[in-house]
Design a protein around this motif. Structure first.
Motif, PDB file in Angstrom:
ATOM      1  N   LEU A   1       1.140  -1.230  -0.283  1.00 39.15           N
ATOM      2  CA  LEU A   1       0.348  -0.217  -0.189  1.00 39.15           C
ATOM      3  C   LEU A   1       0.405   0.935   0.080  1.00 39.15           C
ATOM      4  O   LEU A   1       2.075   1.371   0.819  1.00 39.15           O
ATOM      5  N   ASP A   2       0.070   2.211  -0.941  1.00 40.57           N
ATOM      6  CA  ASP A   2       1.255   3.751  -0.230  1.00 40.57           C
ATOM      7  C   ASP A   2       0.604   3.811   0.782  1.00 40.57           C
ATOM      8  O   ASP A   2       0.101   4.627   1.314  1.00 40.57           O
ATOM      9  N   ASN A   3       1.368   3.643   2.456  1.00 38.19           N
ATOM     10  CA  ASN A   3       1.570   3.593   3.260  1.00 38.19           C
ATOM     11  C   ASN A   3       1.078   5.533   3.633  1.00 38.19           C
ATOM     12  O   ASN A   3       0.399   5.286   4.871  1.00 38.19           O
ATOM     13  N   GLU A   4       2.556   5.659   3.356  1.00 31.96           N
ATOM     14  CA  GLU A   4       2.341   7.124   3.262  1.00 31.96           C
ATOM     15  C   GLU A   4       0.786   8.186   3.169  1.00 31.96           C
ATOM     16  O   GLU A   4       0.752   9.327   4.076  1.00 31.96           O
ATOM     17  N   LYS A   5       0.733   8.184   2.003  1.00 33.92           N
ATOM     18  CA  LYS A   5      -0.968   8.288   1.577  1.00 33.92           C
ATOM     19  C   LYS A   5      -1.603   8.026   2.363  1.00 33.92           C
ATOM     20  O   LYS A   5      -2.745   8.639   2.491  1.00 33.92           O
ATOM     21  N   ALA A   6      -1.620   6.669   3.101  1.00 31.32           N
ATOM     22  CA  ALA A   6      -2.740   6.178   3.531  1.00 31.32           C
ATOM     23  C   ALA A   6      -3.066   7.508   5.329  1.00 31.32           C
ATOM     24  O   ALA A   6      -4.487   7.690   5.143  1.00 31.32           O
ATOM     25  N   SER A   7      -2.174   7.650   5.687  1.00 30.10           N
ATOM     26  CA  SER A   7      -2.013   8.329   7.355  1.00 30.10           C
ATOM     27  C   SER A   7      -2.505   9.717   6.572  1.00 30.10           C
ATOM     28  O   SER A   7      -2.816  10.280   7.230  1.00 30.10           O
ATOM     29  N   GLU A   8      -1.959  10.507   5.451  1.00 31.43           N
ATOM     30  CA  GLU A   8      -1.899  11.264   5.231  1.00 31.43           C
ATOM     31  C   GLU A   8      -4.021  12.086   4.499  1.00 31.43           C
ATOM     32  O   GLU A   8      -4.371  12.523   5.261  1.00 31.43           O
ATOM     33  N   LEU A   9      -3.803  10.711   4.331  1.00 28.32           N
ATOM     34  CA  LEU A   9      -5.550  10.807   4.240  1.00 28.32           C
ATOM     35  C   LEU A   9      -6.342  11.487   5.169  1.00 28.32           C
ATOM     36  O   LEU A   9      -7.707  11.457   5.350  1.00 28.32           O
ATOM     37  N   ALA A  10      -6.324  10.856   6.347  1.00 19.05           N
ATOM     38  CA  ALA A  10      -6.852  10.125   7.705  1.00 19.05           C
ATOM     39  C   ALA A  10      -6.441  11.764   7.673  1.00 19.05           C
ATOM     40  O   ALA A  10      -7.090  12.640   8.831  1.00 19.05           O
ATOM     41  N   VAL A  11      -5.476  12.256   8.445  1.00 19.93           N
ATOM     42  CA  VAL A  11      -4.812  13.191   8.834  1.00 19.93           C
ATOM     43  C   VAL A  11      -5.810  14.818   7.944  1.00 19.93           C
ATOM     44  O   VAL A  11      -6.243  15.727   8.823  1.00 19.93           O
ATOM     45  N   ASP A  12      -5.395  14.614   6.897  1.00 19.81           N
ATOM     46  CA  ASP A  12      -6.133  16.025   5.925  1.00 19.81           C
ATOM     47  C   ASP A  12      -7.581  15.845   6.745  1.00 19.81           C
ATOM     48  O   ASP A  12      -8.337  16.432   6.608  1.00 19.81           O
ATOM     49  N   HIS A  13      -8.023  14.105   6.596  1.00 18.51           N
ATOM     50  CA  HIS A  13     -10.078  14.615   6.625  1.00 18.51           C
ATOM     51  C   HIS A  13     -10.019  15.074   8.008  1.00 18.51           C
ATOM     52  O   HIS A  13     -10.908  15.526   8.214  1.00 18.51           O
ATOM     53  N   LEU A  14      -9.604  14.705   8.567  1.00 14.74           N
ATOM     54  CA  LEU A  14      -9.609  14.948  10.494  1.00 14.74           C
ATOM     55  C   LEU A  14      -9.026  16.497  10.728  1.00 14.74           C
ATOM     56  O   LEU A  14      -9.677  17.250  11.247  1.00 14.74           O
ATOM     57  N   VAL A  15      -8.404  16.665   9.972  1.00 13.43           N
ATOM     58  CA  VAL A  15      -8.005  18.628  10.276  1.00 13.43           C
ATOM     59  C   VAL A  15      -9.479  19.204   9.217  1.00 13.43           C
ATOM     60  O   VAL A  15      -9.682  20.371   9.940  1.00 13.43           O
ATOM     61  N   GLU A  16      -9.647  18.763   7.994  1.00 14.77           N
ATOM     62  CA  GLU A  16     -10.792  19.845   7.606  1.00 14.77           C
ATOM     63  C   GLU A  16     -12.215  19.321   8.375  1.00 14.77           C
ATOM     64  O   GLU A  16     -12.752  20.459   8.119  1.00 14.77           O
ATOM     65  N   SER A  17     -12.072  18.545   9.166  1.00  7.10           N
ATOM     66  CA  SER A  17     -13.517  18.263  10.022  1.00  7.10           C
ATOM     67  C   SER A  17     -13.000  18.866  11.112  1.00  7.10           C
ATOM     68  O   SER A  17     -13.984  19.742  12.479  1.00  7.10           O
ATOM     69  N   GLY A  18     -12.259  19.867  11.826  1.00 12.44           N
ATOM     70  CA  GLY A  18     -12.119  20.863  12.793  1.00 12.44           C
ATOM     71  C   GLY A  18     -11.089  19.848  13.437  1.00 12.44           C
ATOM     72  O   GLY A  18     -10.834  20.892  14.809  1.00 12.44           O
ATOM     73  N   TYR A  19     -10.378  18.969  13.022  1.00 12.95           N
ATOM     74  CA  TYR A  19      -9.664  18.040  14.780  1.00 12.95           C
ATOM     75  C   TYR A  19      -8.464  18.868  14.657  1.00 12.95           C
ATOM     76  O   TYR A  19      -7.415  19.086  13.596  1.00 12.95           O
ATOM     77  N   ARG A  20      -7.633  19.190  15.596  1.00 13.24           N
ATOM     78  CA  ARG A  20      -6.415  19.989  15.596  1.00 13.24           C
ATOM     79  C   ARG A  20      -5.019  18.828  16.932  1.00 13.24           C
ATOM     80  O   ARG A  20      -3.810  18.709  16.252  1.00 13.24           O
ATOM     81  N   LYS A  21      -5.471  18.213  17.782  1.00 13.56           N
ATOM     82  CA  LYS A  21      -4.909  17.107  18.614  1.00 13.56           C
ATOM     83  C   LYS A  21      -5.451  16.000  17.812  1.00 13.56           C
ATOM     84  O   LYS A  21      -5.492  15.369  18.963  1.00 13.56           O
ATOM     85  N   ILE A  22      -5.100  15.383  17.186  1.00 11.37           N
ATOM     86  CA  ILE A  22      -4.719  14.394  16.538  1.00 11.37           C
ATOM     87  C   ILE A  22      -3.533  13.694  17.041  1.00 11.37           C
ATOM     88  O   ILE A  22      -2.087  13.775  16.994  1.00 11.37           O
ATOM     89  N   GLY A  23      -3.788  12.406  17.709  1.00  9.58           N
ATOM     90  CA  GLY A  23      -3.180  10.900  17.930  1.00  9.58           C
ATOM     91  C   GLY A  23      -2.763  10.350  16.695  1.00  9.58           C
ATOM     92  O   GLY A  23      -3.969   9.744  16.095  1.00  9.58           O
ATOM     93  N   MET A  24      -2.085   9.173  17.293  1.00 11.53           N
ATOM     94  CA  MET A  24      -1.695   7.966  16.235  1.00 11.53           C
ATOM     95  C   MET A  24      -1.297   6.600  17.468  1.00 11.53           C
ATOM     96  O   MET A  24      -0.362   6.769  18.103  1.00 11.53           O
ATOM     97  N   LEU A  25      -1.752   5.572  17.053  1.00 15.46           N
ATOM     98  CA  LEU A  25      -1.205   4.852  17.482  1.00 15.46           C
ATOM     99  C   LEU A  25      -1.602   3.159  17.060  1.00 15.46           C
ATOM    100  O   LEU A  25      -2.584   3.165  15.869  1.00 15.46           O
ATOM    101  N   THR A  26      -0.274   3.034  16.996  1.00 17.08           N
ATOM    102  CA  THR A  26       0.485   1.346  16.140  1.00 17.08           C
ATOM    103  C   THR A  26       0.630  -0.360  16.637  1.00 17.08           C
ATOM    104  O   THR A  26       0.504   0.182  18.010  1.00 17.08           O
ATOM    105  N   THR A  27       0.996  -0.845  16.223  1.00 20.71           N
ATOM    106  CA  THR A  27       1.519  -1.938  17.152  1.00 20.71           C
ATOM    107  C   THR A  27       3.194  -1.988  16.754  1.00 20.71           C
ATOM    108  O   THR A  27       3.064  -0.943  16.318  1.00 20.71           O
TER     109      THR A  27
END
Length: 333
Positions: free
Chosen positions: A161-187
């Motif tokens: 997968l284009d993994n960096e793009k996947a995270s970018e899509l997630a952050v972009d959507h959250l920012v557009e939805s008004g979120y600013r304190k964005i966290g990430m959790l993974t294995t």
């Protein structure tokens, strides 16, 4: 009882042995329907079973591949396996599936066992812990293909997968939805597993793109068993995340369990978006926003590429082939 032979089938169907052989090997494009029907009926009446061992010795091919997944619990892994099996079935190949459980020693044992069975090629979700073994297969020009991960400086065809793009899509959507304190959790990041590292990197780059601070306390890569504790620490912070990106489906499950345990309202108290589609995403309450991998397309490409290697076909070969992720917006964000 005397075993039923191809000659017995030929005699009953009133055809030659070579015609029966062509039927069994699916080389019957110019065979009449009546001849095929007689052979099929003779096989049924006699209970004839082709000797695949003898066939493989004669053809120097077993028509079998091995698939070694790093962790079969991932939805992505099972979807890719399903797609690989579909392609193999159509090509009259068999697939043997093994689960390495993210354990390099287990992976090594499976590779050695499958090669001892003289399978024709391997699709591996590499743990990254058997570099010497991978290099040996490359030197031998053994048909080998990696899925989900690649190994640096090793010339092996890899489907990712284009993994960096996947995270970018997630952050972009959250920012557009008004979120600013964005966290990430993974294995866990300790083994430098490709998608985990790349998704964290993509998350950091996307925050920088939007002029948001990268807070070390807001992103973690830990063992699944530690996630409840890590999430508890995150939400005790003076400024806890107002949105969380789950780096994979197993992480998403832990975030949802934590939210339920602590009565965290999604998305009112914390928005949630998962990388990897899950079967319940549309029926969970609230329905979950996800970043989807085209798992079936990736599995199909992996199987077709490996079969092309096995057959020695002359084709354009991409060492690393990346697939585009897709954002599915639902109500958790």
């Amino acid at each position: 009882m005397k075993p039923v032979t191809m000659a017995d089938v030929a005699a009953l169907a009133n055809v030659s042995k070579s015609t029966v052989s062509q039927y069994i090997n699916n080389r019957y494009d110019y065979m009449s329907e009546e001849t095929k029907r007689r052979i099929e009926e003779a096989i049924r009446q006699l209970g004839y079973k082709p000797n695949y061992v003898a066939k493989s010795l004669k053809q120097k091919q077993t028509s079998t591949i091995g698939v070694i997944v790093a962790n079969i619990l991932h939805t992505f892994s099972t979807q890719v396996i399903r797609s690989i099996e579909d392609v193999c079935r159509e090509a009259r190949f068999h697939a043997i599936v093994c689960n390495a459980d993210d354990n390099p020693q287990q992976e090594k044992e499976y590779i050695e066992m499958l090669r001892a069975k003289q399978i024709d090629g391997l699709i591996v979700f590499p743990t990254g812990g058997n570099i010497d073994l991978y290099q040996t297969m490359v030197k031998e020009q053994y048909p080998l293909l990696f899925v989900d991960r690649f190994v640096k400086d090793l010339p092996v065809e890899s489907i990712l997968l284009d993994n960096e793009k996947a995270s970018e899509l997630a952050v972009d959507h959250l920012v557009e939805s008004g979120y600013r304190k964005i966290g990430m959790l993974t294995t866990s990041l300790h083994s430098n597993i490709t998608p985990r590292i790349e998704r964290i990197n993509g998350y950091k780059k996307a925050l920088e793109k939007h002029g948001l601070p990268i807070r070390e306390e807001h992103y973690k890569g830990v063992d699944v068993r530690q996630m409840d504790q890590v999430l508890a620490e995150m939400f005790r912070l003076p400024e806890p995340p107002d949105a969380l990106i789950a780096g994979n489906d197993l992480t998403l499950m832990e975030i949802l369990k934590f939210a339920k345990k602590h009565n965290l309202s999604i998305p009112r108290q914390v928005a949630v978006i998962g990388i990897d589609e899950v079967s319940f995403s549309g029926i969970y309450h609230p329905p979950l926003t996800t970043i989807v991998q085209p798992a079936f397309e990736m599995g199909k490409q992996a199987a077709e590429s490996l079969l092309a290697q096995i057959k020695g076909s002359d084709r354009e070969r991409k060492e690393i082939q990346r697939f585009a992720p897709k954002l599915i917006i639902r109500e958790s964000t």
